[in-house]
Design a protein around this motif. Structure first.
Motif, PDB file in Angstrom:
ATOM      1  N   TRP A 130       0.825  -1.216   0.000  1.00 42.22           N
ATOM      2  CA  TRP A 130       0.000   0.000   0.000  1.00 42.22           C
ATOM      3  C   TRP A 130       0.854   1.258   0.000  1.00 42.22           C
ATOM      4  N   VAL A 131       2.069   1.142   0.503  1.00 44.96           N
ATOM      5  CA  VAL A 131       3.036   2.229   0.388  1.00 44.96           C
ATOM      6  C   VAL A 131       4.140   1.753  -0.548  1.00 44.96           C
ATOM      7  N   ALA A 132       4.256   2.390  -1.697  1.00 44.20           N
ATOM      8  CA  ALA A 132       5.208   1.928  -2.715  1.00 44.20           C
ATOM      9  C   ALA A 132       6.655   2.232  -2.328  1.00 44.20           C
ATOM     10  N   ASP A 133       6.874   3.409  -1.749  1.00 41.09           N
ATOM     11  CA  ASP A 133       8.231   3.819  -1.403  1.00 41.09           C
ATOM     12  C   ASP A 133       8.237   4.410   0.006  1.00 41.09           C
ATOM     13  N   PRO A 134       8.680   3.654   1.010  1.00 44.63           N
ATOM     14  CA  PRO A 134       8.678   4.148   2.392  1.00 44.63           C
ATOM     15  C   PRO A 134       9.456   5.450   2.568  1.00 44.63           C
TER      16      PRO A 134
END
Length: 308
Positions: A130-134
């Motif tokens: 759900w988060v592509a790039d932390p």
């Protein structure tokens, strides 16, 4: 010196090693009809955790110390703690002022809910997919932060994010401050006292997470004694358990960025959530407790839903 109940005089004289104490503690716990919902799922794990951490030993290497002899003072203190666990039904985390969540240690006392949340499992995976790039996450809000455990874990996941923890309880935030200091985050983790979004007007976040109160009135009446040591403010949420969740969801769109996400834990509240928001597109996330404990909603869907 601790005063030990007369019933427990014999252990002081007869128990010599950690193995002796451990065996006796498990028997006492098994005979006491305890609840194990605060970290250790069984009497054997609860007893080993209590003994190890009271002695400041690494619990993952418990077997190495089983035949170690206990000093008199150590034995007296441990029997006192076990007495409180068994007869007062005080959760072990409160006895030790220590709880662990996904391998992270947190200070805890009766001012805040004992750390436990399936959201911690999701944070271990950086909220993927759900988060592509932390590293691109710029802001995170942890509503009902309590001890601050999820906010601290979120800071570990999203190194460039400004993380805020909000809670209505000033007492709980004092516990969160201790954990913030222990993790050397005094300058990086903001703590705000307020009723949900009350003191966050005009602010938007890329990610909002929350493990809010969601226990129904009926369930509150039936809670085991261990849970009654926790602040009811962190548990009770009305007849259907949705008093706080409804407000979190209905106001979230105003506090999410354009592509932001909301993640909320609701225990066994799936039916109540879907009844409350029948046409809201939500995704139930897979965690160790099942696929009906935590849901996710996107900012764009929340805006559309509450616009109508």
């Amino acid at each position: 010196m601790y005063e030990v109940a007369p019933l427990l005089d014999d252990p002081i004289h007869n128990l010599k090693t950690i193995r002796d104490l451990y065996r006796w503690a498990v028997t006492e716990m098994e005979n006491a009809n305890l609840s194990y919902g605060h970290g250790s799922p069984t009497s054997t794990e609860d007893a080993s955790f209590l003994i190890c951490r009271a002695l400041k030993l690494p619990f993952e290497r418990f077997d190495m110390f089983l035949d170690a002899a206990l000093t008199h003072n150590e034995l007296v203190r441990l029997v006192h703690l076990i007495d409180r666990r068994v007869h007062d039904k005080t959760p072990t985390a409160y006895l030790l002022k220590e709880a662990w969540l996904t391998g992270h240690r947190f200070y805890i006392d009766e001012r805040a809910l004992i750390p436990r949340s399936y959201i911690a499992e999701l944070l271990e995976e950086d909220l993927a997919p759900w988060v592509a790039d932390p590293e691109a996450v710029g802001s995170v809000l942890d509503l009902c932060t309590g001890s601050g455990c999820l906010a601290i874990l979120a800071k570990g996941c999203f190194p460039h994010a400004a993380v805020t923890g909000s809670d209505i309880s000033a007492d709980a935030l004092e516990v969160a401050k201790i954990n913030r200091r222990d993790y050397d985050l005094d300058d990086e983790l903001e703590l705000v006292q307020g009723d949900l979004y009350e003191n966050l007007q005009g602010r938007k976040f890329d990610v909002i997470i929350s493990n809010p109160p969601y226990v129904t009135t009926r369930s509150m009446d039936a809670l085991p004694e261990e849970y009654r040591h926790e602040p009811s403010l962190a548990l009770a949420a009305g007849e259907d358990g949705m008093d706080v969740v409804e407000r979190i969801v209905s106001e979230a769109a105003d506090h999410l960025t354009e592509d932001g996400i909301l993640i909320v834990e609701v225990g066994d509240g799936l039916e109540a959530v879907e009844s409350l928001f029948p046409d809201l597109p939500i995704t139930w996330l897979s965690v160790s407790g099942g696929d009906d404990q935590v849901f996710l909603a996107h900012a764009k869907d929340l805006r559309e839903y509450f616009r109508n």
